[in-house]
Write an enzyme that holds these catalytic residues in place. Structure first.
Site, mmCIF file in Angstrom:
data_model
loop_
_atom_site.group_PDB
_atom_site.id
_atom_site.type_symbol
_atom_site.label_atom_id
_atom_site.label_comp_id
_atom_site.label_asym_id
_atom_site.label_seq_id
_atom_site.Cartn_x
_atom_site.Cartn_y
_atom_site.Cartn_z
ATOM 1 N N GLU A 320 0.829 -1.215 0.000
ATOM 2 C CA GLU A 320 0.000 0.000 0.000
ATOM 3 C C GLU A 320 0.860 1.261 0.000
ATOM 4 O O GLU A 320 0.643 2.190 0.781
ATOM 5 C CB GLU A 320 -0.960 -0.020 1.200
ATOM 6 C CG GLU A 320 -1.854 -1.250 1.182
ATOM 7 C CD GLU A 320 -2.934 -1.281 2.247
ATOM 8 O OE1 GLU A 320 -2.699 -0.729 3.328
ATOM 9 O OE2 GLU A 320 -3.995 -1.868 1.982
ATOM 10 N N ASP A 395 -8.023 -9.258 3.833
ATOM 11 C CA ASP A 395 -7.832 -8.154 4.776
ATOM 12 C C ASP A 395 -8.924 -8.085 5.835
ATOM 13 O O ASP A 395 -9.846 -7.291 5.703
ATOM 14 C CB ASP A 395 -7.803 -6.832 3.978
ATOM 15 C CG ASP A 395 -7.364 -5.658 4.826
ATOM 16 O OD1 ASP A 395 -6.933 -5.888 5.964
ATOM 17 O OD2 ASP A 395 -7.450 -4.520 4.337
ATOM 18 N N GLU A 423 -12.575 -2.877 11.864
ATOM 19 C CA GLU A 423 -12.634 -1.972 10.715
ATOM 20 C C GLU A 423 -13.740 -2.366 9.738
ATOM 21 O O GLU A 423 -14.440 -1.507 9.203
ATOM 22 C CB GLU A 423 -11.273 -2.010 10.002
ATOM 23 C CG GLU A 423 -11.241 -1.269 8.690
ATOM 24 C CD GLU A 423 -9.889 -1.380 7.990
ATOM 25 O OE1 GLU A 423 -8.941 -1.955 8.585
ATOM 26 O OE2 GLU A 423 -9.776 -0.889 6.854
HETATM 27 C C1 BDP Z 1 -6.212 -2.256 5.953
HETATM 28 C C2 BDP Z 1 -6.514 -0.875 6.434
HETATM 29 C C3 BDP Z 1 -5.370 0.073 6.295
HETATM 30 C C4 BDP Z 1 -4.127 -0.552 6.896
HETATM 31 C C5 BDP Z 1 -3.862 -1.878 6.233
HETATM 32 C C6 BDP Z 1 -2.709 -2.643 6.843
HETATM 33 O O1 BDP Z 1 -7.621 -0.387 5.692
HETATM 34 O O2 BDP Z 1 -5.725 1.282 6.935
HETATM 35 O O3 BDP Z 1 -3.029 0.289 6.763
HETATM 36 O O4 BDP Z 1 -4.972 -2.718 6.375
HETATM 37 O O5 BDP Z 1 -2.977 -3.635 7.511
HETATM 38 O O6 BDP Z 1 -7.150 -3.103 6.526
HETATM 39 O O7 BDP Z 1 -1.563 -2.284 6.656
#
Ligand code: BDP
Length: 748
Positions: A320, A395, A423
């Site tokens: 990301e 996720d 989340e």
């Molecule tokens: C996702 C989240 C994000 C996190 C990412 C992570 O939306 O904000 O940074 O995972 O685990 O679930 O790095």
């Protein structure tokens, strides 16, 4: 009759009124009191009369040796506080057993009395404890003994838990030790005080006033962690800034570490891979560059000068948008080993995340990517590296199959990452107990070494014989008075800690413990509430993503429904919902069988065969692995379409029923916690209806099938649901990308 009599009568009446007020306050129905939940499950309110009488006989005196370490002082303070609160009177403090009902605590090193007992402390291990009823100097005593001070502290909390849950304590013979050695909370807290995906207010850490001001909350946080065996905290977000590694912040970190240390909580930090460039002003962060290696080594030495028991780093790399070793053509293992070498001589570890996927325009199934990246590196990670794997391959969804890496890296220390903060499960307000999700994640069987090769046995080291073992939970704590934004979210923190200590505990027993400690042991309350808790996660799956669907949430905020979210320009396709649902005229679901992405092949042959065959695949993962016609016949005899629709409705019905159940429970709860929970359930009902209506409206626009008989149509059009969105949500940076500031309608 004198003139004073009316005055006396008035005075007497006033006194009686005052006593009445005091009596009502002390004895009145719990509903009359207010409670903000700050004390979590460590409430220590007086037990019911019969239990007080029973336990008082076992807690007449508290025996402590002199010169206690800070950790043993913490154990003593907790026992005093707990016993005084629960039993209504402080036990006598002594340094020897002088009467029946003594409580003796310590290690053979700290207490000559404990040493004299010559207990076999092997079952306690390094962090565990024994609690035994023994006769000492002719008196009946409860002994809380361990090999280490922190073991005694855990034992003290364990003993108090027995009282809080009204367990018998007359003939105790308990040995308890954690199965997993590092039980860590990952705080996604930013240095500016915000919390990524945090739904409980700002960060607990008040960086600007550290190191001078040590908020009492830091100690209460440490107590809460120790009470459930959590022994590590990553203080900052995985999306890390280099500032955390500057002398200014390290000094603050050291102050926090000082508060947490007596409670056995070690501090870890998230670090950005590019720190040698951004902070060290080097030209590269290439792990094979000797200057880079020297920079990390010096930085790590500096950290250990400040924090001698620093735990190590958590690293999110090449994920990301975060920098990582692949930026320099190096592998994830080369990146991890760079840090591992710097930490090894101090005993530090690296928790290297497997949450790695390409954010470019790629065609590979996102669910496959971490496995494809990491599996070939099995055996290449240094001994003090753990690869931290999320429970599922995508996720933290309401339901995912277990991550195939758990069955694929026998020569690597693997740790499990769970998300406590919900989340994708309704965030602050929804009543969703994660115990069943954690239990499922731990008990899933990888089958790599035959039946019973569960994820729990991979991560506790028993399957492959590893010594370095760990589990992490993304914390749900914040500065809200209730710590977790709601009372029932506290249960998720609790469940994470308890299952990290003993992955064989069931979600149900943990829920019952928590309810008794947090509310009351009255069966009329415990039974319905535990039942609500146990059903709550499946209900959320039902109204959000039933039958193995995933990632159907609104873009950015992940709060409400967004099944229509299609790939946006400049965004990776797997940041959309349609990428996952693959809804089209032919049907629904992601084909991950051999005819599709073949992600099923990443599982053991037995599971690959089961998951790969729609008729054998569990219903709750069906659309994760298969793209099926809307008219596909399910085991129930219903079509896929009808089943899907019914699941959404079932989820909504569950919330309605939960509201009814809760509404009858006010006599057992103080007014503040009752009201908060009741109001949040009302929010959840709207949320669930919104999910149901929007999802049905969207999928029906594609399936063109009628709703099953008796199912009400969504009250609004699809266009309406698409336009309705919540632009800002706590914990999500910026406003939702799918939410233009045009007129946002009100949903019905
Ligand atoms: C996702 C989240 C994000 C996190 C990412 C992570 O939306 O904000 O940074 O995972 O685990 O679930 O790095």
């Amino acid at each position: 009759m004198t003139r004073r009599q009316p005055l006396d009568r008035l005075r007497r009446a006033l006194w009686m009124a005052l006593w009445l007020v005091i009596a009502v306050a002390l004895l009145g129905a719990p509903g009359a009191r207010a409670d903000d939940g700050y004390r979590l499950w460590l409430r220590y309110d007086p037990l019911e009369h019969q239990w007080r009488a029973r336990y008082s006989a076992a807690a007449a005196e508290l025996v402590a040796a002199s010169g206690l370490s800070p950790t043993l002082q913490a154990a003593q303070a907790e026992l005093l506080r707990g016993l005084t609160g629960l039993l209504g009177a402080a036990p006598r403090a002594t340094d020897d057993v002088t009467q029946d009902g003594a409580i003796l605590f310590g290690t053979p090193t700290s207490s000559p009395l404990v040493k004299g007992l010559a207990l076999d402390l092997r079952p306690a291990g390094r962090e565990g404890y024994l609690i035994r009823t023994l006769t000492i100097h002719g008196h009946r005593a409860t002994v809380i003994a361990a090999n280490t001070d922190v073991g005694v502290l855990y034992g003290a909390f364990g003993f108090l838990r027995l009282l809080q849950t009204r367990a018998p304590v007359d003939h105790l013979d308990i040995a308890s030790s954690p199965r997993i050695s590092r039980r860590v909370l990952d705080h996604w807290d930013n240095l500016d005080g915000s919390v990524e995906r945090g739904y409980a207010g700002d960060s607990l850490w008040k960086w600007e006033s550290l190191p001078e001001y040590l908020s009492p909350r830091y100690t209460d946080y440490a107590r809460a962690c120790a009470s459930i065996g959590i022994n590590g905290a990553v203080l900052n977000n995985v999306n890390a800034t280099p500032f955390i590694l500057t002398p200014l912040y390290l000094h603050k970190v050291a102050a926090l570490a000082g508060v947490l240390r007596p409670y056995g909580v070690r501090v870890y930090l998230s670090a950005p891979f590019s720190a040698p460039v951004t902070l060290g002003k080097l030209k590269t962060a290439d792990p094979l560059d000797p200057h880079v290696q020297a920079w990390w080594s010096a930085k790590v030495n500096e950290i250990y000068r400040e924090i001698p028991d620093f735990g190590g780093f958590l690293m999110k790399a090449n994920s990301e948008g975060q920098p990582g070793p692949e930026d320099y053509g190096r592998t994830q293992a080369q990146g991890a080993d760079l840090l591992a070498r710097a930490l090894a001589r101090h005993g530090g570890i690296v928790m290297w995340r497997a949450f790695v996927y390409s954010t470019g325009s790629h065609s590979e199934d996102r669910a496959r990517q971490a496995y494809d990246t990491f599996k070939p590196l099995d055996g290449e990670f240094a001994d003090n590296v753990l690869v931290q794997v999320k429970n599922g391959p995508i996720d933290f969804q309401p339901r995912e199959p277990f991550h195939p890496l758990f069955g694929a890296m026998p020569h690597t220390h693997l740790m499990l990452e769970l998300q406590v903060s919900k989340e994708y499960l309704g965030q602050r307000t929804s009543f969703v107990y994660l115990g069943p999700l954690f239990e499922e994640a731990l008990r899933d069987d990888t089958w790599t070494r035959g039946a019973g090769s569960t994820v729990a046995r991979v991560i506790d080291g028993s399957l492959y014989g590893e010594r370095l073992t760990a589990i992490a939970g993304v914390a749900n704590t914040g500065s809200s008075r209730s710590w977790c934004g709601s009372i029932f979210n506290q249960a998720n923190w609790y469940a994470f800690g308890r299952l990290a200590w003993d992955p064989d505990l069931s979600a149900a027993e943990v829920a019952a413990e928590w309810v008794k400690m947090t509310f009351t042991s009255d069966r009329r309350f415990v039974a319905p509430v535990v039942q609500m808790m146990l059903g709550s996660r499946e209900a959320a799956v039902d109204y959000m993503t039933p039958l193995g669907l995933a990632s159907q949430m609104a873009a950015g905020t992940h709060f409400g429904p967004g099944p229509w979210v299609a790939p946006a320009k400049g965004m990776p396709p797997d940041w959309s919902s349609t990428y996952y649902s693959r809804a089209d005229a032919s049907g629904l679901g992601f084909d991950r069988t051999a005819s599709g992405s073949n992600a099923t092949a990443q599982y053991s042959p037995r599971l690959a065969a089961q998951y790969g065959n729609a008729a054998a695949c569990p219903d709750n993962l069906l659309l994760w692995f298969h793209h099926l016609s809307w008219d596909y016949r399910m085991r129930s005899g219903r079509t896929l379409w009808d089943s899907l629709v019914l699941h959404y409705g079932r989820g909504v019905d569950w919330v309605r029923q939960a509201r009814k159940t809760w509404s009858k429970l006010s006599p057992y709860v103080d007014s503040q916690r009752y009201r908060l929970t009741a109001d949040f359930l009302a929010v959840q009902e709207k949320h669930a209806e919104w999910w149901r209506n929007a999802s049905i409206a969207y999928f029906q626009s594609i399936s063109h099938r009628p709703l099953p008989a008796g199912v009400p149509a969504p009250p609004d059009t699809l266009a309406h649901y698409e336009a309705f969105c919540i632009p800002y949500v706590e914990g999500s940076p910026g406003h939702s990308p799918g939410c233009p500031p045009a007129d946002i309608p009100v949903p019905r």
